[in-house]
Design a protein around this motif. Structure first.
Motif, short mmCIF file in Angstrom:
data_model
loop_
_atom_site.label_atom_id
_atom_site.label_comp_id
_atom_site.label_asym_id
_atom_site.label_seq_id
_atom_site.Cartn_x
_atom_site.Cartn_y
_atom_site.Cartn_z
N THR A 275 0.69 -1.35 -0.08
CA THR A 275 -0.04 0.13 -0.02
C THR A 275 0.93 1.36 0.02
N GLN A 276 2.14 1.27 0.06
CA GLN A 276 2.98 2.46 -0.08
C GLN A 276 2.61 3.53 -0.86
N HIS B 284 -2.09 3.00 2.92
CA HIS B 284 -0.91 3.12 3.65
C HIS B 284 -0.98 3.55 4.99
N ALA B 285 -1.74 4.60 4.97
CA ALA B 285 -1.82 4.91 6.68
C ALA B 285 -2.70 4.07 7.60
N ALA C 35 4.66 4.84 19.47
CA ALA C 35 5.24 6.45 19.22
C ALA C 35 6.01 6.37 17.84
N GLY C 36 6.55 5.25 17.45
CA GLY C 36 7.18 5.26 16.13
C GLY C 36 6.11 5.28 14.90
N GLN C 37 4.85 4.76 15.45
CA GLN C 37 3.68 4.89 14.20
C GLN C 37 2.89 6.31 13.90
N ILE C 38 2.93 6.89 15.00
CA ILE C 38 2.14 8.34 15.01
C ILE C 38 2.80 9.12 13.85
N PRO C 39 4.14 9.42 13.76
CA PRO C 39 4.45 10.44 12.60
C PRO C 39 4.49 9.65 11.23
N ARG C 40 4.54 8.31 11.27
CA ARG C 40 4.38 7.41 10.16
C ARG C 40 2.93 7.68 9.61
N ALA D 286 2.92 10.72 7.79
CA ALA D 286 3.76 10.70 6.68
C ALA D 286 3.10 10.04 5.79
N ALA D 287 2.69 9.07 5.87
CA ALA D 287 2.08 8.01 4.87
C ALA D 287 0.74 8.92 4.05
#
Length: 120
Positions: free
Chosen positions: A39-40, A46-47, A67-72, A75-76
């Motif tokens: 899904t990128q 993707h999100a 925590a790492g998924q929040i900005p991702r 960004a997605a």
């Protein structure tokens, strides 16, 4: 998006959610990583893959993953159409900027989609 890619994405997301319900986190992450690669280039899907990784991280108490998924997720939504690190599995333990090899079976789905004019 071609039908084979759409089916593979739906299957990966359904399998991940099923594994999450059964608390099989390793299986769920494998399915979510697959969904992420597929899904990128599609911002909402993707999100969604990142959202489910966040939910799974929360479920298992892995707050680094959460925590790492929040900005991702953001960004997605913002950058999927512009640039993505191809093959990146989307997990927080991997740099969000690191390209990774795409498994052969997924390459075939993605190549077929790139050749489909209606996918653009």
């Amino acid at each position: 998006m071609n039908a084979a890619l759409q089916l593979a994405i739906e299957q990966a997301l359904q399998q991940a959610e099923h594994a999450m319900q059964e608390r099989r986190s390793a299986d769920a992450f494998r399915w979510l990583e697959r969904a992420h690669i597929l899904t990128q280039r599609q911002p909402l899907l993707h999100a969604r893959s990142h959202w489910l990784m966040l939910a799974l991280g929360w479920q298992i108490g892995d707050y680094r993953e959460v925590a790492g998924q929040i900005p991702r997720i953001f960004a997605a939504l913002l950058f999927s159409k512009i640039w993505v690190p191809i093959g990146n599995t989307g997990r927080s333990k991997i740099s969000a900027f690191r390209p990774m090899p795409v498994p052969e079976e997924l390459q075939k789905l993605l190549v077929n989609d790139d050749q489909n004019p209606s996918s653009r």
